[in-house]
Scaffold this active site. Structure first.
Site, mmCIF file in Angstrom:
data_model
loop_
_atom_site.group_PDB
_atom_site.id
_atom_site.type_symbol
_atom_site.label_atom_id
_atom_site.label_comp_id
_atom_site.label_asym_id
_atom_site.label_seq_id
_atom_site.Cartn_x
_atom_site.Cartn_y
_atom_site.Cartn_z
ATOM 1 N N GLN A 11 0.956 -1.307 -0.264
ATOM 2 C CA GLN A 11 0.112 -0.409 -0.310
ATOM 3 C C GLN A 11 0.885 0.969 -0.082
ATOM 4 O O GLN A 11 2.008 1.796 0.629
ATOM 5 C CB GLN A 11 -1.042 -0.374 1.094
ATOM 6 C CG GLN A 11 -1.772 0.906 1.270
ATOM 7 C CD GLN A 11 -3.099 1.009 1.968
ATOM 8 O OE1 GLN A 11 -2.656 -0.641 2.621
ATOM 9 N NE2 GLN A 11 -3.931 1.390 2.884
ATOM 10 N N SER A 89 4.441 -5.770 3.127
ATOM 11 C CA SER A 89 3.437 -5.871 3.627
ATOM 12 C C SER A 89 2.366 -6.497 2.873
ATOM 13 O O SER A 89 2.499 -7.471 2.870
ATOM 14 C CB SER A 89 2.646 -4.351 4.251
ATOM 15 O OG SER A 89 1.876 -4.453 4.744
ATOM 16 N N LEU A 90 1.025 -5.914 2.461
ATOM 17 C CA LEU A 90 0.439 -6.511 1.111
ATOM 18 C C LEU A 90 1.541 -7.518 0.224
ATOM 19 O O LEU A 90 0.839 -8.315 -0.259
ATOM 20 C CB LEU A 90 -0.617 -5.658 0.560
ATOM 21 C CG LEU A 90 -1.576 -5.829 -0.027
ATOM 22 C CD1 LEU A 90 -1.145 -5.961 -2.194
ATOM 23 C CD2 LEU A 90 -2.080 -6.752 -0.250
ATOM 24 N N ARG A 114 -9.130 -9.254 4.790
ATOM 25 C CA ARG A 114 -7.347 -8.230 5.388
ATOM 26 C C ARG A 114 -7.544 -7.197 5.187
ATOM 27 O O ARG A 114 -7.670 -5.835 6.352
ATOM 28 C CB ARG A 114 -6.119 -9.117 4.965
ATOM 29 C CG ARG A 114 -4.755 -8.132 5.733
ATOM 30 C CD ARG A 114 -3.399 -8.815 4.395
ATOM 31 N NE ARG A 114 -2.088 -7.699 5.346
ATOM 32 C CZ ARG A 114 -2.172 -6.911 4.801
ATOM 33 N NH1 ARG A 114 -2.270 -5.941 3.993
ATOM 34 N NH2 ARG A 114 -0.305 -6.483 5.427
ATOM 35 N N HIS A 189 0.526 -2.850 11.272
ATOM 36 C CA HIS A 189 1.771 -2.816 11.734
ATOM 37 C C HIS A 189 2.185 -2.223 13.097
ATOM 38 O O HIS A 189 3.279 -2.494 13.526
ATOM 39 C CB HIS A 189 2.695 -2.676 10.824
ATOM 40 C CG HIS A 189 2.066 -3.058 9.106
ATOM 41 N ND1 HIS A 189 2.495 -4.762 9.607
ATOM 42 C CD2 HIS A 189 2.076 -2.666 8.286
ATOM 43 C CE1 HIS A 189 2.199 -4.976 8.425
ATOM 44 N NE2 HIS A 189 2.340 -4.188 7.941
ATOM 45 N N GLN A 238 2.144 -10.662 10.906
ATOM 46 C CA GLN A 238 1.955 -10.306 9.477
ATOM 47 C C GLN A 238 1.332 -8.471 10.188
ATOM 48 O O GLN A 238 1.622 -6.918 9.347
ATOM 49 C CB GLN A 238 2.683 -10.027 8.650
ATOM 50 C CG GLN A 238 3.184 -9.045 7.360
ATOM 51 C CD GLN A 238 2.112 -8.736 6.661
ATOM 52 O OE1 GLN A 238 0.900 -8.528 6.172
ATOM 53 N NE2 GLN A 238 2.912 -9.256 5.834
#
Length: 293
Positions: A11, A89-90, A114, A189, A238
């Site tokens: 993102q 991340s993603l 998610r 996060h 994560q």
């Protein structure tokens, strides 16, 4: 043979118009249609003209997964394969799909849920710090409750996440060339989205993870693994764990990687990798025009 890693952005890398050139390719068009069935909305419509929606977590994450995975599949169709994969991340979901850990539709289902859960985790903020005093940052964060390093991106860039007043307190105390608040709905996060992460854990358990065909470097533990159970455990951590991208960047040369290809919009990851491992050959594939013949 040059050992190659493929990396996938997360993102923040999204761009209006991404993936539009893929519509001329029948296999890609089919994937977009499948995505619409799973998501209940059109990735191509969002990417084509709805910039505000595209920057909204709910739409950003699935759109990136779809566009990145199609580009990577086209690269594989042309006979190119990575020796190692990672995603920011993603982007880790695209990396796991490319490594054969789960089917494409299962990956999109996970990304959809998610995105929904993260989008609902309202409260707190995130901010990027550039060219900062490392010792000072460590000291201030240790003394400030409810703020953590969310992304350790490179020696010159981190993202902090937490309660708004805590993040602002860190920004005010740490010397940095720039401090940029990120346009996100919550403190991703970090422990502040633990409720969303707990709910996602049940969703993650419903999807079977296979042994990877390509080693994967996970965000929370940047050690290559092909074990499906280990990769699932790492992914489970994560959402609230820190993205250790600086360490991932250092792992590439340590694992004999000579070339890294970033697949997806933007050049964020290659820019970060260049800081940590300047010896690597770096390439970017944003569109069909960038694909090797």
């Amino acid at each position: 043979m040059t050992k190659t890693a493929w990396v996938f952005p997360g993102q923040g890398s999204q761009a209006l118009g991404m993936g539009m050139d893929l519509l001329d390719i029948p296999a890609a068009k089919d994937k977009f249609a499948q995505a619409e069935e799973i998501l209940g909305w059109s990735v191509t419509e969002i990417c084509q003209s709805e910039e505000e929606k595209l920057s909204h977590t709910l739409y950003t994450q699935p759109s990136l997964y779809v566009v990145e995975s199609i580009l990577a599949d086209l690269l594989r169709e042309r006979g190119h394969w990575p020796d190692l994969v990672a995603g920011h991340s993603l982007g880790e979901y695209t990396a796991l799909y490319i490594a054969g850990v789960f089917e494409w539709s299962a990956g999109l289902y996970l990304v959809k849920r998610r995105a929904e859960l993260m989008d609902s985790a309202i409260g707190g903020m995130m901010a990027a710090l550039m060219n900062f005093d490392h010792e000072q940052l460590e000291k201030v964060i240790a003394q400030t409750p409810d703020v953590v390093v969310a992304n350790d991106n490179s020696s010159a860039q981190v993202v902090i996440s937490g309660k708004t007043e805590a993040v602002q307190a860190v920004i005010s105390q740490v010397k940095a060339k720039r401090a940029i608040p990120l346009k996100v709905s919550g403190a991703f996060h970090s422990h502040l989205i633990a409720a969303a992460a707990t709910e996602f854990q049940d969703i993650l358990e419903s999807v079977e993870f296979q042994t990877a065909t390509i080693p994967v470097l996970s965000n929370v533990e940047p050690i290559p693994s092909i074990d499906g159970d280990i990769l699932k455990q790492r992914l489970n951590k994560q959402m609230t764990g820190s993205v250790r991208w600086r360490e991932i960047s250092l792992q590439f040369p340590a694992n004999g990687i000579q070339r890294v290809v970033e697949i997806g919009p933007g050049k964020v990851l290659t820019g970060l990798i260049k800081r940590s491992s300047p010896c690597l050959m770096l390439e970017n594939i944003h569109s069909v025009a960038d694909l090797p013949i």
